[in-house]
Design a protein around this motif. Structure first.
Motif, PDB file in Angstrom:
ATOM      1  N   ASN A  38       0.830  -1.243  -0.013  1.00  0.00           N
ATOM      2  CA  ASN A  38       0.014   0.039   0.001  1.00  0.00           C
ATOM      3  C   ASN A  38       0.963   1.216   0.082  1.00  0.00           C
ATOM      4  O   ASN A  38       0.515   2.131  -0.675  1.00  0.00           O
ATOM      5  CB  ASN A  38      -0.838   0.090   1.205  1.00  0.00           C
ATOM      6  N   ALA A  42       0.848   3.903  -2.856  1.00  0.00           N
ATOM      7  CA  ALA A  42       0.764   5.512  -2.495  1.00  0.00           C
ATOM      8  C   ALA A  42       1.587   6.456  -3.070  1.00  0.00           C
ATOM      9  O   ALA A  42       1.615   7.520  -3.406  1.00  0.00           O
ATOM     10  CB  ALA A  42       0.612   5.774  -0.863  1.00  0.00           C
ATOM     11  N   LYS A  45       1.239   6.594  -6.663  1.00  0.00           N
ATOM     12  CA  LYS A  45       0.481   7.776  -6.989  1.00  0.00           C
ATOM     13  C   LYS A  45       0.753   9.276  -6.818  1.00  0.00           C
ATOM     14  O   LYS A  45       0.268  10.127  -7.649  1.00  0.00           O
ATOM     15  CB  LYS A  45      -1.096   7.530  -5.935  1.00  0.00           C
ATOM     16  N   ASP A  79       5.108   5.896   4.858  1.00  0.00           N
ATOM     17  CA  ASP A  79       5.490   6.477   3.595  1.00  0.00           C
ATOM     18  C   ASP A  79       5.282   7.936   3.354  1.00  0.00           C
ATOM     19  O   ASP A  79       4.578   8.702   3.852  1.00  0.00           O
ATOM     20  CB  ASP A  79       4.691   5.855   2.760  1.00  0.00           C
ATOM     21  N   MET A  84      -4.014  10.525   2.426  1.00  0.00           N
ATOM     22  CA  MET A  84      -5.453  10.453   2.224  1.00  0.00           C
ATOM     23  C   MET A  84      -6.238  11.688   2.843  1.00  0.00           C
ATOM     24  O   MET A  84      -5.791  12.071   4.024  1.00  0.00           O
ATOM     25  CB  MET A  84      -6.094   9.117   2.718  1.00  0.00           C
ATOM     26  N   ASN A  92     -11.975   4.569   1.898  1.00  0.00           N
ATOM     27  CA  ASN A  92     -10.997   3.453   1.652  1.00  0.00           C
ATOM     28  C   ASN A  92     -10.815   2.424   2.899  1.00  0.00           C
ATOM     29  O   ASN A  92     -10.625   1.383   2.632  1.00  0.00           O
ATOM     30  CB  ASN A  92      -9.759   4.004   1.284  1.00  0.00           C
ATOM     31  N   LYS A  98     -15.463  -2.900  -0.753  1.00  0.00           N
ATOM     32  CA  LYS A  98     -15.344  -2.940  -1.984  1.00  0.00           C
ATOM     33  C   LYS A  98     -15.592  -4.407  -2.544  1.00  0.00           C
ATOM     34  O   LYS A  98     -15.898  -5.155  -1.883  1.00  0.00           O
ATOM     35  CB  LYS A  98     -13.725  -2.885  -2.261  1.00  0.00           C
ATOM     36  N   GLY A 123      -8.066  -7.271  -2.804  1.00  0.00           N
ATOM     37  CA  GLY A 123      -7.886  -5.702  -2.355  1.00  0.00           C
ATOM     38  C   GLY A 123      -8.448  -5.539  -1.118  1.00  0.00           C
ATOM     39  O   GLY A 123      -9.286  -4.852  -0.680  1.00  0.00           O
ATOM     40  N   VAL A 124      -8.062  -6.368  -0.123  1.00  0.00           N
ATOM     41  CA  VAL A 124      -8.638  -6.107   1.429  1.00  0.00           C
ATOM     42  C   VAL A 124      -7.340  -6.302   2.185  1.00  0.00           C
ATOM     43  O   VAL A 124      -7.311  -6.524   3.400  1.00  0.00           O
ATOM     44  CB  VAL A 124      -9.490  -7.164   1.873  1.00  0.00           C
ATOM     45  N   GLY A 125      -5.938  -5.878   1.649  1.00  0.00           N
ATOM     46  CA  GLY A 125      -4.822  -6.029   2.405  1.00  0.00           C
ATOM     47  C   GLY A 125      -4.575  -5.153   3.540  1.00  0.00           C
ATOM     48  O   GLY A 125      -4.071  -5.598   4.500  1.00  0.00           O
ATOM     49  N   PHE A 126      -5.322  -4.191   3.654  1.00  0.00           N
ATOM     50  CA  PHE A 126      -4.850  -3.282   4.846  1.00  0.00           C
ATOM     51  C   PHE A 126      -5.545  -3.836   6.053  1.00  0.00           C
ATOM     52  O   PHE A 126      -4.925  -3.770   7.133  1.00  0.00           O
ATOM     53  CB  PHE A 126      -5.720  -1.891   4.726  1.00  0.00           C
ATOM     54  N   THR A 174       1.551   8.675   4.786  1.00  0.00           N
ATOM     55  CA  THR A 174       0.848   7.860   5.873  1.00  0.00           C
ATOM     56  C   THR A 174       1.739   7.194   6.705  1.00  0.00           C
ATOM     57  O   THR A 174       2.728   6.580   6.290  1.00  0.00           O
ATOM     58  CB  THR A 174       0.027   6.882   5.059  1.00  0.00           C
ATOM     59  N   ARG A 298     -10.536  -6.464 -12.669  1.00  0.00           N
ATOM     60  CA  ARG A 298      -9.521  -5.856 -12.649  1.00  0.00           C
ATOM     61  C   ARG A 298      -8.651  -6.341 -13.923  1.00  0.00           C
ATOM     62  O   ARG A 298      -8.759  -7.664 -14.186  1.00  0.00           O
ATOM     63  CB  ARG A 298      -8.653  -5.794 -11.503  1.00  0.00           C
TER      64      ARG A 298
END
Ligand code: ADP
Ligand code: MG
Length: 629
Positions: A38, A42, A45, A79, A84, A92, A98, A123-126, A174, A298
């Motif tokens: 993640n 970030a 992005k 990071d 956010m 998120n 999601k 996509g549920v890593g957090f 973050t 995806r």
């Protein structure tokens, strides 16, 4: 101003958290992989944002920092990426499930190790942070915002989280602090964390930094250094020379970009020069992703321009039928501000797509030739999708057709492993066409009455039972100049293969003889069939249904109905086998009611064999029962 808010996790997320906390313990170290991934996303992005907003570039090194405190039992992952906003944090992490969340829950196997590996893919890593932590604190600031727009999010994973506005003075990005649960002290070590990072995150493009390991002086006293050092390789793997990259590295990189923790089946890594200059590193997975048939799936290709990450899911870079391929394409020539809109209609992209498609097709051809077992495994996973290529990819139609594999009457198994070339090599003397049947299932195909004459004569028939097959054959009329012919369509003409063909004279005579029974059945089935004729294709069954050569097959008609399309009911022709007992019975019947009932049963049996739903199933049962005694 006290602005703290307490909010509830969305229901599915609660379920997910519960699972993280209670059952996914065996692979606990994956939390670091997910949080570092993640952090790296970030930074990607932010780098992308900087293209159009150069003021976001403060000249500092973009990196991920990992640290720990043994006494306090915390691990911190930090990071300086995009960060956010308040709303984004809520969206998120916490309140909006999601699409992947649901799919993840549905795909759980109960095997903790496997399930842990699904986390990233969905996509549920957090949330994996809660595998090791009983309290997670996230502090973040969106790039470009003033320090007062910081956000602090805290949760124990139980059902709620709190969120508040704070000052974040150390800049955008973050910072996640994990308060470890008891029993996780093993994670609180320099070596431990370094080895997890090297295992899972070596190929992250940005430096992952940790404090230098303490050294000892002459007297054995520890000197703690505050200096940081990079613990991963931190370069873009695809930019390195092939010879310097080990298989292990390729595999780890695959896992990183695909979030699939199975090993890839095969990959191709090449630098393309010419009109377009780009590097491609493309993988064929060994297992199909859960969303292969999901319209909102995806896509697996990441687009970079001169090593700057541009976008995920770049669906224009490969045709749809290769949507299972994962990888990276790094262009030297595209503009950095390329957008999805530009991609839609860019000739440069067309060139890259066509080059990448060819690369993947060559890779498959190579597999088929040199490692048939691996090829078979791939076909098992992706066959129906690859077949779409015959429909979608005009330029490569022949090549794709050559790669296709089918079940066949030559084998006694459902395995699709017969190619057109195999088939042609086995064709009988005088055989000019490739015969196939489409049906809803393997058994329906294999036991279809339409195959009887072919079995008797030892002619191979391909058994096509994937949903896509009807479209497949409607786009592929021939292979290697041999026509593809449905055994359930048109008048059967075996040509030179028909050695027992009666003379014209004999044929006329037979037709004349059959006239009375044909008339009887026709009048019993008025409005239900187009015609009734004497079959040349049946051996054991009493009857079968046949449609015209250029008509839609009965199987396709059914698929269209299932898909909700209004379809006029086509009237097939009923072919009858005069040698069968039922027809002999009918021939000798003089009572009109019996004749009608028997004719109906014969039609209904033929319909059932086609997988057609009977108009009046109960009536059918009554009719059959009445003939049993
Ligand atoms: P995924 O990474 O597959 O989207 P995650 O559960 O790992 O799923 O993360 C959820 C979302 O939270 C991410 O898509 C991202 O928008 C946001 N997020 C998580 N970690 C960070 C971070 N370090 N910096 C910025 N955004 C983040
Ligand atoms: Mg993630």
């Amino acid at each position: 101003m006290s602005n703290q808010q307490t909010m509830s996790f969305q229901t599915e997320i609660k379920q997910l958290l519960n699972l993280m906390i209670h059952s996914l313990y065996s692979d606990k170290e994956i939390f670091l992989r997910e949080l570092v991934s993640n952090a790296s996303d970030a930074i990607d992005k932010l780098r992308f944002e900087q293209i159009n907003r150069p003021e976001l570039n403060k000249g500092e090194e973009l990196a991920v920092k990992v640290s720990f405190d043994k006494e306090a039992k915390i691990i911190v992952i930090e990071d300086n990426g995009i960060g956010m906003s308040y709303e984004e944090v809520i969206e998120n992490i916490g309140t909006i499930a999601k699409s992947g969340t649901k799919a993840f829950l549905e795909n759980l196997s109960g095997d903790a190790k496997k399930d842990a590996n699904l986390i990233g893919q969905f996509g549920v890593g957090f949330y994996s942070a809660f595998i090791v932590a009983d309290k997670v604190e996230l502090i973040t600031l969106k790039a470009g915002e003033t320090t007062s727009k910081g956000v602090k999010w805290i949760s124990d994973g139980a059902g709620e989280f709190s969120i508040e506005n704070i000052d974040k003075l150390d800049g955008n990005g973050t910072k996640i602090t994990l308060h470890l649960k008891d029993g996780n002290d093993d994670l609180l070590s320099d070596w431990g964390l370094r080895s997890i990072i090297r295992k899972y995150s070596d190929h992250i493009n940005y430096p992952i930094k940790m404090q230098k390991m303490p050294e000892r002086d002459k007297d054995g006293k520890e000197i703690i250094s505050t200096e940081l050092e990079t613990v991963n390789k931190a370069n873009a793997l695809w930019t390195r020379s092939k010879n310097d990259i080990s298989d292990e590295e390729y595999k780890e990189f695959y896992k990183h970009i695909s979030h699939d923790y199975n090993e890839p089946l095969k990959w191709v890594h090449a630098r393309v020069e010419g009109a377009q200059e780009y590097t491609q590193l493309l993988y064929i997975p060994s297992k199909a992703p859960f969303d292969l048939y999901d319209a909102n799936r995806r896509y697996g290709i990441k687009l970079y321009v001169k090593r700057v990450f541009i976008m995920d899911d770049a669906e224009k870079l490969l045709p749809n039928y290769l949507r299972f391929v994962r990888g990276v394409i790094d262009s030297q020539d595209l503009p950095l501000n390329v957008s999805r809109e530009i991609l839609q209609s860019s000739r440069d992209i067309d060139a890259i797509r066509s080059g990448s498609t060819k690369k993947i097709l060559s890779l498959m051809e190579d597999l088929a030739k040199n490692s048939p077992e691996q090829y078979q495994a791939m076909w098992q996973e992706f066959g129906p999708v690859i077949k779409e290529g015959v429909i979608e990819d005009h330029a490569n139609k022949e090549r794709v057709a050559k790669l296709c594999r089918f079940a066949s009457t030559n084998n006694d198994s459902t395995v699709q492993n017969v190619s057109f070339e195999d088939y042609i090599a086995r064709m009988k003397d005088g055989q000019e066409q490739i015969y196939y049947i489409t049906a809803e299932s393997y058994n329906a195909a294999k036991n279809s009455p339409h195959l009887e004459i072919f079995k008797q004569k030892g002619i191979e028939v391909l058994l096509l039972t994937d949903r896509v097959d009807e479209w497949f054959v409607s786009h592929l009329n021939e292979f290697d100049k041999k026509q593809l012919v449905s055994v359930a369509k048109g008048k059967l003409d075996l040509g030179k293969l028909d050695d027992e063909k009666p003379s014209e004279e004999e044929q006329k005579q037979q037709e004349e003889q059959a006239k009375p029974i044909l008339e009887k059945i026709k009048s019993a089935l008025t409005g239900k069939v187009k015609d009734v004729v004497v079959t040349t294709r049946l051996v054991d069954s009493p009857a079968c249904l046949v449609v015209d050569n250029n008509a839609m097959s009965l199987q396709l008609e059914r698929l269209m109905r299932q898909a909700g399309q209004e379809m006029p009911s086509m009237q097939p022709t009923l072919e009858i086998n005069l040698k069968h007992k039922l027809l002999q019975k009918l021939e000798s019947s003089i009572d009109e009611a019996t004749t009608n009932q028997l004719s109906l049963v014969i039609l209904e049996q033929a319909q059932l064999a086609e997988g057609i739903q009977l108009d009046d199933p109960v009536g059918f049962i009554k009719r059959v029962n009445s003939f049993i005694n």
